[in-house]
Structures are given as structure tokens and as C-alpha cells.
Design an enzyme around this catalytic site. Structure first.
Site: not given
Ligand SMILES: Cc1ncc(COP(=O)(O)O)c(C=O)c1O
Length: 361
Positions: A102, A173, A197
Site C-alpha cells: 500500500w 495511512d 476495516k
Molecule cells: C493500508 C491501506 N491503504 C489504502 C487502501 C486503499 O483503500 P481503498 O480501497 O479505500 O481505496 C487499503 C485497502 O485495503 C489499505 O489497506
């Protein structure tokens, strides 16, 4: 039907108590004769929901007054673009620490809008253990901001409080560890994450933004991602995801009743210790992450014999344990044990894993 435990990484299991309350009042919210998803976001009833949810999040996370709490669209990925569009000049660069998938995706997206100094911080040791280098990372002196991901959902790596990006505008994040433990917001310029989550259904993203980082958006930043537009309009510049915001508010109340993030952290430590303790005690399963950085939310593991993966998943399902398949990037298994997963769910998983190992070793 016996209780099914859902180990999905997101959208994921939500607190049963909250689900039942939402179900009960779904057709007739607060006696008004309409569902919460049928009323205007500008109505008195809805404004109350939104304001109470925002205040409860402030209380839970101890968010100081000089931070805006924004309920946004576009998920974590929306903010992968939204962050550089809001706080990078477009002429400089930003430090992106990469500890898994991520943070890597965030760096890739940012590159469209700013220079990126990509800092790869994971390392595989000779015995196969994956660890994180947190000291002596090559941060740049003139980075406009720094970004990292506190908990890597796919790789199961959590940095806890080990990383100092040496940047006053550090952005983090927290999508997959939101409200799972206390986080000192004042250490960051921006704390953000998707809701799907620990907080509620997908479709809402929360950004906690220090005041001095609001009002700096580049002209090309879409209004819907512009922190100042969102802040001026109390996150109602356009129609928000009213259901997800309301649901999040119910989860915040549930968390407060349980004793807040401190109490949740205690439970999460117990659950994670129980699962990792079992994995480490048994050579049939392996988790490759350095224990210092093991995620309490996402526990990836491999079977000694990968040819047994399909059988493991099928039998797990027969035992009411679902969504254990690892992310396609890594393979293997992954058990996501967010706030809503009770200890009984973890125990049930461990019992099954123990039995499966005995029968297939
Ligand atoms: C740590 C992290 N950041 C960002 C995201 C991306 O999130 P989204 O699917 O809401 O764009 C995720 C998705 O699982 C994630 O686990």
C-alpha cells in the site's frame, strides 16, 4: 446457523451489536418514519448524526482543535492523489517510505503530482525473516512532506511508533489500524484511512488534517478532494455517503462504551498474541515477519505445504471460518482480526488450524 467468523481484510467483520441496532432502526430512524438512508444530509436529524459522529471520533482519538476531521470520498486511493494535490507544490518532492504494497501504491500515485523520493525500508534477512529498517533512512532535507503506511494490510507489517520521518508534515495511512490502538495525532500533519476495516462500510474515507495544511491545494486539485472546500462545508460539499457516516457514528459509540481505543488495544494484543503464539509453536505454519513489526490486525501465514492451500480453505469454510485466502500479491493465508473479531473467533481459528495440522502433517 452457527456463528461464522469472517477474516476478510476489508470490507470486513463489523460489531454484531452495531449491526443489530442499525437493522432495528433501518426502516424508521428515530421515529421519523423514514430510513436514515432516505433523509437529506441537510436535515436536522442527519446533521445531528454527522456532528455526533465527528465529536465522538475526536474524543476517541484525542484530536486537538487545530485539526480538521473530514469525511471524504474516494477511499484510501483517492487520498493517494488527494494528499499531494493538497500539500505538494508540484515543484518539489516528498519522501515516501515503502514497507509493503500500500505504501508502494501511494508512492506510485503521488508521482503524478510531485517528485517522489521513494525509500524502500523492508529487508529480508538470511533466514527469510522480513524486517523493517527504521533508522538511518535516506530522508531528504527539503521534502515538502513525508508519507508512510502505519499498518500494511497485505504484508501484515505494522511500524507501531518506530518511524521518525524527520518532517513536520508527516502523513500517515492508518486504513487498517484505525482505532485499534491510541495514535498520537499531534505527531502528524495528516492521519487518514478508509473506513471499511475498523469503522464501517466502504465508501467513506476519514482525513484528519492539521489546520496549516488546509488551504494549500493546487489549482488542479478537484474540489471534492480539496481539504479547504471540505472543511468549509463540514464535509458536505456534495452529498456524503450518509449511510456509511451514520454507521461509523454507531461504531464510535460502541467503541466508547467498550472503554475506547485503550481497551481495544488490550483486546487486540491478546488476540494477536494468541494467534502468533500458536503459529510460532507449530512448524506446519509460518509467519515471516519480524515479531517487532507483526501486525495485530492482519496476520499472513503460509502452510508448510502450499499444495494444501485449497484443502485448508475448504475445510476452514466447513468450520465456519471464511475469507482466509491471502492477498493475490502474496498468496498463502491471511487472517484479518480487526476490532470486531472476538477472541472466540481467534480461538476457533486456532483450534481448526491445530486439527488441520495434525491431520495433514
Ligand atoms: C493500508 C491501506 N491503504 C489504502 C487502501 C486503499 O483503500 P481503498 O480501497 O479505500 O481505496 C487499503 C485497502 O485495503 C489499505 O489497506
Amino acid at each position: 446457523m452457527s456463528k461464522v467468523y469472517n477474516f476478510s481484510a476489508g470490507p470486513s467483520m463489523l460489531p454484531e451489536e452495531v449491526m443489530l441496532k442499525v437493522q432495528k432502526e433501518f426502516l424508521n430512524y428515530n421515529g421519523i418514519g423514514a430510513s436514515v438512508i432516505e433523509i437529506s444530509h441537510r436535515s436536522k436529524d442527519y446533521i445531528e448524526i454527522a456532528e455526533e459522529a465527528t465529536q465522538n471520533l475526536r474524543d476517541l482519538m484525542n484530536i486537538p482543535d487545530n485539526y480538521q476531521v473530514l469525511f471524504m470520498h474516494g477511499g484510501g486511493r483517492g487520498l493517494f492523489a488527494g494528499i499531494p494535490l493538497n500539500i505538494a507544490s508540484g515543484k518539489g518532492s516528498a519522501d515516501y517510505v515503502v514497507t509493503g504494497a500500500w505504501s508502494g501504491y501511494a508512492a506510485d500515485e503521488a508521482l503524478k503530482y510531485t517528485g517522489v523520493n521513494r525509500i524502500e525500508a523492508t529487508k529480508t534477512l538470511e533466514d527469510g525473516t522480513i524486517t523493517v529498517e527504521t533508522a538511518n533512512l535516506p530522508f531528504s532535507k527539503d521534502a515538502e512532506f513525508a508519507h508512510y503506511c502505519l499498518n500494511e494490510t497485505i504484508h501484515g507489517i505494522d511500524l507501531y511508533d518506530t518511524l521518525d520521518c524527520q518532517n513536520n508534515n508527516t502523513v500517515v495511512d492508518v486504513s487498517s489500524c484505525f482505532l485499534s490502538r491510541p495514535i498520537d495525532v499531534t505527531k502528524y500533519g495528516i492521519v487518514y484511512g478508509g473506513a471499511q476495516k475498523n469503522i464501517g462500510p466502504s465508501g467513506i474515507t476519514i482525513a484528519i488534517v492539521r489546520d496549516d495544511l488546509v488551504g494549500r491545494a493546487r489549482e488542479i486539485c478537484p474540489s471534492i478532494l480539496d481539504f479547504s472546500v471540505l472543511a468549509k462545508n463540514a464535509s458536505m460539499y456534495n452529498t456524503p455517503n450518509t449511510f456509511a457516516w451514520y454507521f461509523a457514528g454507531e461504531v464510535f459509540k460502541w467503541l466508547k462504551q467498550l472503554g475506547g481505543v485503550e481497551a481495544m488495544e488490550k483486546m487486540n494484543i491478546e488476540k494477536a498474541n494468541y494467534l502468533y503464539g500458536f503459529i510460532d509453536s507449530c512448524d506446519f505454519y509460518k509467519n515471516k515477519i519480524d515479531p517487532k513489526f507483526r501486525s495485530r490486525m492482519n496476520v499472513p501465514f503460509n502452510l508448510k505445504d502450499e499444495a494444501l492451500n485449497a484443502k485448508f480453505l475448504e475445510e476452514a469454510k466447513q468450520n465456519n471460518l471464511i475469507s482466509l485466502k491471502g492477498h493475490r500479491v502474496l498468496g498463502g493465508m491471511r487472517a484479518s482480526i480487526y476490532n470486531a473479531m472476538p477472541m472466540e473467533g481467534v480461538k476457533s481459528l486456532v483450534n481448526f488450524m491445530e486439527k488441520f495440522a495434525k491431520e495433514n502433517n
